[in-house]
Design a protein around this motif. Structure first.
Motif, mmCIF file in Angstrom:
data_model
loop_
_atom_site.group_PDB
_atom_site.id
_atom_site.type_symbol
_atom_site.label_atom_id
_atom_site.label_comp_id
_atom_site.label_asym_id
_atom_site.label_seq_id
_atom_site.Cartn_x
_atom_site.Cartn_y
_atom_site.Cartn_z
ATOM 1 N N LEU A 72 13.185 63.626 45.130
ATOM 2 C CA LEU A 72 13.764 63.213 43.860
ATOM 3 C C LEU A 72 12.678 62.787 42.886
ATOM 4 C CD1 LEU A 72 16.342 63.274 45.636
ATOM 5 C CD2 LEU A 72 17.104 61.229 44.417
ATOM 6 N N GLU A 73 11.656 62.129 43.389
ATOM 7 C CA GLU A 73 10.584 61.629 42.526
ATOM 8 C C GLU A 73 9.805 62.771 41.873
ATOM 9 O OE1 GLU A 73 10.234 58.322 41.860
ATOM 10 O OE2 GLU A 73 12.098 58.312 42.999
ATOM 11 N N ASN A 74 9.781 63.919 42.510
ATOM 12 C CA ASN A 74 8.992 65.044 42.010
ATOM 13 C C ASN A 74 9.759 65.936 41.038
ATOM 14 O OD1 ASN A 74 6.762 64.262 43.505
ATOM 15 N ND2 ASN A 74 7.321 65.523 45.271
ATOM 16 N N ILE A 75 10.991 65.565 40.725
ATOM 17 C CA ILE A 75 11.816 66.381 39.830
ATOM 18 C C ILE A 75 12.024 65.639 38.525
ATOM 19 C CG2 ILE A 75 14.119 67.364 39.488
ATOM 20 C CD1 ILE A 75 14.134 67.939 42.516
ATOM 21 N N THR A 76 11.755 66.300 37.416
ATOM 22 C CA THR A 76 11.867 65.692 36.092
ATOM 23 C C THR A 76 13.320 65.627 35.659
ATOM 24 O OG1 THR A 76 9.712 66.602 35.500
ATOM 25 C CG2 THR A 76 11.116 65.856 33.689
ATOM 26 N N SER A 77 13.695 64.507 35.064
ATOM 27 C CA SER A 77 15.053 64.353 34.559
ATOM 28 C C SER A 77 15.311 65.339 33.425
ATOM 29 C CB SER A 77 15.285 62.931 34.053
ATOM 30 O OG SER A 77 15.121 62.000 35.101
ATOM 31 N N ASP A 78 16.587 65.764 33.295
ATOM 32 C CA ASP A 78 16.920 66.621 32.171
ATOM 33 C C ASP A 78 17.435 65.758 31.020
ATOM 34 O OD1 ASP A 78 19.650 66.067 32.542
ATOM 35 O OD2 ASP A 78 20.001 67.874 33.709
ATOM 36 N N THR A 79 18.045 66.380 30.027
ATOM 37 C CA THR A 79 18.426 65.679 28.801
ATOM 38 C C THR A 79 19.318 64.477 29.069
ATOM 39 O OG1 THR A 79 18.309 67.781 27.642
ATOM 40 C CG2 THR A 79 19.415 65.977 26.507
ATOM 41 N N TYR A 80 20.292 64.639 29.945
ATOM 42 C CA TYR A 80 21.294 63.597 30.141
ATOM 43 C C TYR A 80 21.230 62.927 31.506
ATOM 44 C CZ TYR A 80 23.402 66.168 26.243
ATOM 45 O OH TYR A 80 23.613 66.804 25.044
ATOM 46 N N VAL A 81 20.654 63.589 32.497
ATOM 47 C CA VAL A 81 20.864 63.197 33.887
ATOM 48 C C VAL A 81 19.532 63.013 34.597
ATOM 49 C CG1 VAL A 81 22.014 63.833 36.041
ATOM 50 C CG2 VAL A 81 22.996 64.552 33.853
ATOM 51 N N THR A 82 19.406 61.912 35.355
ATOM 52 C CA THR A 82 18.214 61.688 36.156
ATOM 53 C C THR A 82 18.338 62.433 37.485
ATOM 54 O OG1 THR A 82 19.046 59.729 37.321
ATOM 55 C CG2 THR A 82 18.038 59.386 35.142
ATOM 56 N N SER A 83 17.232 62.517 38.202
ATOM 57 C CA SER A 83 17.241 63.215 39.489
ATOM 58 C C SER A 83 18.072 62.488 40.535
ATOM 59 C CB SER A 83 15.804 63.396 39.989
ATOM 60 O OG SER A 83 15.172 62.148 40.181
ATOM 61 N N THR A 84 18.507 61.261 40.261
ATOM 62 C CA THR A 84 19.413 60.554 41.176
ATOM 63 C C THR A 84 20.647 61.396 41.472
ATOM 64 O OG1 THR A 84 18.663 58.429 40.299
ATOM 65 C CG2 THR A 84 20.734 58.421 41.506
ATOM 66 N N ALA A 85 21.079 62.214 40.514
ATOM 67 C CA ALA A 85 22.271 63.048 40.714
ATOM 68 C C ALA A 85 22.118 64.008 41.882
ATOM 69 C CB ALA A 85 22.578 63.821 39.434
ATOM 70 N N LEU A 86 20.885 64.316 42.269
ATOM 71 C CA LEU A 86 20.670 65.239 43.379
ATOM 72 C C LEU A 86 21.091 64.641 44.709
ATOM 73 C CD1 LEU A 86 17.200 66.721 42.352
ATOM 74 C CD2 LEU A 86 19.494 67.637 41.874
ATOM 75 N N LEU A 87 21.333 63.347 44.757
ATOM 76 C CA LEU A 87 21.849 62.736 45.980
ATOM 77 C C LEU A 87 23.239 63.249 46.333
ATOM 78 C CD1 LEU A 87 20.656 59.021 45.731
ATOM 79 C CD2 LEU A 87 19.764 60.837 47.201
ATOM 80 N N LYS A 88 23.912 63.899 45.399
ATOM 81 C CA LYS A 88 25.181 64.544 45.741
ATOM 82 C C LYS A 88 24.982 65.528 46.892
ATOM 83 C CE LYS A 88 26.710 64.427 40.900
ATOM 84 N NZ LYS A 88 27.176 65.227 39.743
ATOM 85 N N PHE A 89 23.829 66.190 46.925
ATOM 86 C CA PHE A 89 23.565 67.154 47.995
ATOM 87 C C PHE A 89 23.481 66.473 49.354
ATOM 88 C CE2 PHE A 89 20.814 69.603 44.658
ATOM 89 C CZ PHE A 89 21.965 69.985 43.976
ATOM 90 N N LYS A 90 23.176 65.176 49.365
ATOM 91 C CA LYS A 90 22.934 64.453 50.610
ATOM 92 C C LYS A 90 24.148 63.655 51.104
ATOM 93 C CE LYS A 90 17.949 63.954 49.788
ATOM 94 N NZ LYS A 90 17.416 64.500 51.055
ATOM 95 N N ILE A 91 25.247 63.687 50.361
ATOM 96 C CA ILE A 91 26.426 62.917 50.760
ATOM 97 C C ILE A 91 26.864 63.221 52.193
ATOM 98 C CG2 ILE A 91 28.900 62.617 50.309
ATOM 99 C CD1 ILE A 91 28.236 62.755 47.299
ATOM 100 N N PRO A 92 26.896 64.482 52.642
ATOM 101 C CA PRO A 92 27.322 64.729 54.025
ATOM 102 C C PRO A 92 26.425 64.058 55.062
ATOM 103 C CG PRO A 92 27.370 66.748 52.743
ATOM 104 C CD PRO A 92 26.655 65.731 51.905
#
Length: 281
Positions: A72-92
């Protein structure tokens, strides 16, 4: 029956997430029980304690602290959303005891009971979601896919996710493909393509998109297969209102849906927080 809801937050989304949870708690059916899992990424000291205040009859809060993720730290945030949103992939992986959940973004208001959404059959698909009218019809940001969904509300079959190892596939895709516009949403769509269950728009009513872009009601009804009379009708019937785009009511004064959002804030444990609101440009 207990219905598991999942939220993900970093420091910037603690308050809106708490307000969304408040709205869900206030509007559930009396016999509905929500087990609400809040995944907090690198929260500042003390912020995690705020969520315990949201426990209430029929509402059980489970907080999961998530501190370090180099991907997550290595991915740049886009206009509206931080890389925290990628934790959706890890919910399972983060919730191994659960097989089906409703994921909800923090910039939402839940104004109906969600039992019917949770009980929606997924017919072997990994998730259910609502088509994104703006991305398909207005912006044409749908990656040339046959359809394209918004990832702000997801009904997730975690057992299917685990069997297909989808979380790892999506994170790898994100890390190896540059130029994607929407943080997690493009990856969801590109990996799954059309293999998702289409949910009714009432479960992710992207009202600022509809109203802000003055989408004609016949166009919306044709797109979603609905028969709404006007924007107020959608707003009234929506189970989950998604406050999309830049002008969030916890950041800007007198913007669309401010009154509704502030009313839920006043019914939350955080009613005395003084917001520093900017004027919209």
């Amino acid at each position: 029956m207990s219905i598991p809801l999942v939220y993900i937050t970093d420091d910037g989304y603690v308050l809106p997430t708490a307000v969304s949870i408040t709205s869900a708690a206030l509007n559930k059916a009396p016999d509905t029980v929500y087990d609400i899992y809040v995944i907090g990424y690198q929260l500042s000291n003390g912020l995690d304690e705020a969520f315990a205040l949201l426990n209430a009859p029929g509402v059980r809060i489970h907080f999961l602290a998530y501190q370090t993720d180099q991907a997550l730290e290595n991915i740049t945030s886009d206009t509206y959303v931080t890389s925290t949103a990628l934790l959706k992939f890890k919910i399972p992986d983060l919730l191994p005891e659960l097989n089906k959940v409703i994921y909800i973004d923090g910039d939402t208001l839940v104004q109906k009971d969600l039992t019917a959404l949770y009980e929606t059959p997924l017919d072997g698909k990994a998730l259910g979601a609502v088509k994104d009218h703006a991305c398909i019809e207005l912006f044409h940001d749908n990656m040339n896919l046959p359809t394209y969904f918004n990832s702000g509300v997801l009904l997730m079959d975690l057992a299917v996710w685990r069997r297909q190892n989808l979380g790892a596939q999506m994170m790898t895709y994100k890390q190896t493909h540059d130029g994607l516009h929407y943080m997690d949403q493009d990856v969801f769509n590109l990996v799954l393509e059309d293999a998702y269950q289409k949910l009714p728009v009432i479960y992710n009513a992207m009202m600022p998109n509809f109203r802000g872009y003055a989408v004609p009601m016949p166009d919306l009804n044709a797109f979603y297969g609905t028969d709404f009379t006007d924007y107020a009708d959608i707003l009234n019937k929506a189970a989950i209102i998604h406050i999309t785009n830049t002008y969030k009511p916890w950041l800007y004064k007198d913007v669309y849906l401010s009154d509704m959002w502030l009313a839920y804030l006043k019914q939350s444990p955080f009613r005395d927080i003084q917001l520093s609101l900017r004027s919209p440009k």
